[in-house]
Write an enzyme that holds these catalytic residues in place. Structure first.
Site, short mmCIF file in Angstrom:
data_model
loop_
_atom_site.label_atom_id
_atom_site.label_comp_id
_atom_site.label_asym_id
_atom_site.label_seq_id
_atom_site.Cartn_x
_atom_site.Cartn_y
_atom_site.Cartn_z
N ARG A 250 0.82 -1.23 0.00
CA ARG A 250 0.00 0.00 0.00
C ARG A 250 0.85 1.27 0.00
NH1 ARG A 250 -3.12 -3.20 3.51
NH2 ARG A 250 -4.94 -4.00 2.40
N LYS B 116 3.45 11.38 -11.44
CA LYS B 116 2.56 10.55 -12.28
C LYS B 116 3.28 9.22 -12.51
CE LYS B 116 -0.26 13.74 -14.98
NZ LYS B 116 -0.55 14.26 -16.33
N GLU C 289 10.52 17.58 -25.45
CA GLU C 289 9.87 18.01 -24.20
C GLU C 289 10.51 19.29 -23.69
OE1 GLU C 289 7.22 17.11 -22.58
OE2 GLU C 289 6.73 15.17 -23.47
N LYS D 278 8.13 22.93 -14.14
CA LYS D 278 7.24 21.79 -13.85
C LYS D 278 6.91 21.72 -12.36
CE LYS D 278 5.93 17.12 -14.64
NZ LYS D 278 5.95 15.95 -15.46
N GLU E 154 -3.88 17.37 -11.47
CA GLU E 154 -4.37 17.82 -12.77
C GLU E 154 -5.86 18.13 -12.76
OE1 GLU E 154 -2.31 16.02 -16.07
OE2 GLU E 154 -3.95 16.51 -17.42
N ARG F 11 -2.35 21.91 -14.39
CA ARG F 11 -1.31 20.95 -14.77
C ARG F 11 -1.44 20.52 -16.23
NH1 ARG F 11 1.40 16.02 -11.28
NH2 ARG F 11 2.67 15.23 -12.99
N ASN G 180 0.77 19.46 -21.02
CA ASN G 180 0.48 18.68 -22.23
C ASN G 180 0.56 19.55 -23.48
OD1 ASN G 180 0.00 16.29 -20.82
ND2 ASN G 180 -2.10 16.90 -20.36
N HIS H 215 0.90 18.16 -27.04
CA HIS H 215 0.72 16.71 -26.93
C HIS H 215 -0.53 16.17 -27.64
CE1 HIS H 215 4.02 16.99 -24.17
NE2 HIS H 215 3.96 15.71 -23.87
N HIS I 102 0.06 12.82 -29.46
CA HIS I 102 -0.60 11.56 -29.10
C HIS I 102 -1.31 10.97 -30.32
CE1 HIS I 102 -0.68 12.77 -24.57
NE2 HIS I 102 0.43 12.13 -24.90
N HIS J 149 8.56 10.09 -29.06
CA HIS J 149 7.59 10.95 -28.38
C HIS J 149 7.95 12.44 -28.52
CE1 HIS J 149 4.66 12.31 -25.50
NE2 HIS J 149 5.62 12.89 -24.79
N1 GLY Z 1 3.80 14.75 -18.28
C1 GLY Z 1 2.79 15.63 -17.89
C2 GLY Z 1 2.61 15.72 -16.41
O1 GLY Z 1 3.44 15.27 -15.65
O2 GLY Z 1 1.61 16.25 -15.98
#
Ligand code: GLY
Length: 345
Positions: free
Chosen positions: A117, A139, A181, A214, A224, A228, A232, A235, A239, A251
């Site tokens: 957990r 993430k 990026e 970031k 998000e 946040r 993107n 993107h 995508h 990417h």
């Molecule tokens: N890669 C986008 C984020 O971390 O929100």
């Protein structure tokens, strides 16, 4: 030996009780022992054979090697790793250390989120893409056959070490992908950030600047709920290109085309002028990245894929630039998107 402080940048991700530092600089992997959680007894190092960098946690450590490539990001691998860690007797008093690029930090971070957990993890990011994006912000997750990153958790690392020495051995294509990026950050500023001239900085400083941007965005909107989503930027088209899957673009290369495309869309909506579009093309080509769409992808297919994007809950949704900065725009008219596609052909 750890590098002298003057050679490394330390950026804090201000998330109250889950706050952590990101160290950026040559050789910072040597700091691992000093950034582990207090009292950690053993370290489970998760890495890929192709990474080519080892770490010394200073603890009793076991190394778990996963398959090279994106295939490692699977639920089967999560089960295998949790089983192996259980057999080796790892507990919540231990720590996971992810050593590698985004595949490893996403996978190991997710294992850390669910094993017993939740146990702490530290990421040692060895690719540019992981250093400026994947390893920062918590993430974590794996892919399903139905799509990328469909299972995951927000689970913040205890610390991140972005060792820029590792970039010297990165394959050129992999480096370019990270630069896609990095190019994104030339156009992003958080609410409290001054516009940055990333052009004026060397690579380590640029990485630290990207991490700072970031970190501020993540601290303001960890899960998000809104802001946040600006991370993107570029993107939606990227995508769609990746999902169509008929063209070999990494990417970050797809993000590069996506940035120019987003600028062309914003121009047509009157949000930015042609000088700002030219700035997008200049930054992208400055990194030697593509600014044109592969001819094999047709407009109808791309439009259909835009509608399937995770952000597209309310019509065709894009992250777009303006003189107030980048934000999320819903309901972008289809004719605008088609015209802008023509501009990146
Ligand atoms: N890669 C986008 C984020 O971390 O929100």
């Amino acid at each position: 030996m750890p590098p002298p402080a003057s050679q490394a940048h330390v950026v804090s991700v201000a998330l109250s009780d889950r706050a952590y530092d990101v160290h950026v600089g040559p050789g910072v992997r040597a700091r691992l022992g000093s950034v582990l959680p207090a009292g950690a007894r053993r370290a489970a190092v998760i890495t890929q054979a192709g990474v080519g960098w080892t770490v010394d946690s200073g603890l009793d450590q076991s190394v778990f090697t996963v398959a090279d490539g994106e295939e490692a990001k699977s639920l089967a691998e999560v089960e295998r790793l949790c089983g192996a860690m259980s057999q080796a007797g790892f507990t919540r008093s231990d720590v996971i250390v992810a050593v590698g690029g985004g595949v490893v930090t996403d996978l190991a971070g997710f294992v850390a989120a669910v094993y017993h957990r939740g146990i702490p993890y530290v990421s040692v990011a060895t690719t540019l893409l992981a250093q400026v994006d994947a390893a920062i912000g918590g993430k974590t997750g794996v892919n399903l056959p139905e799509g990328k990153n469909l299972v995951g958790a927000f689970w913040q690392p205890h610390a991140v070490l972005c060792d820029t020495e590792t970039l010297a051995t990165l394959p050129a294509r992999e480096l370019r992908s990270g630069q896609g990026e990095l190019a994104k950050y030339h156009f992003l500023t958080g609410d409290n950030l001054d516009a940055l001239d990333l052009d004026a900085l060397d690579l380590d400083e640029r990485i630290a600047a990207a991490v700072r941007i970031k970190a501020e965005v993540v601290a303001a909107d960890e899960r998000e709920g809104g802001r946040r989503a600006i991370l993107n930027y570029g993107h939606t088209l990227a995508h769609a290109i990746e999902t169509a899957g008929r063209y070999d673009l990494r990417h970050g290369e797809a993000v590069a085309v996506g940035l120019v495309y987003a600028a062309e869309v914003a121009l047509r909506l009157g949000r930015i002028d042609s000088e700002r579009v030219a700035a997008h093309r200049r930054v992208v080509s400055g990194y030697g990245l593509p600014d044109r769409l592969p001819a094999v992808l047709d407009d109808d297919e791309l439009l259909a894929l835009f509608g399937r994007d995770k952000k597209a809950v309310d019509g065709l949704t894009f992250v777009l630039d303006s003189d107030r900065g980048v934000d999320v725009v819903v309901g972008v008219p289809e004719p605008v998107l088609r015209e802008a596609l023509a501009a990146v052909r």
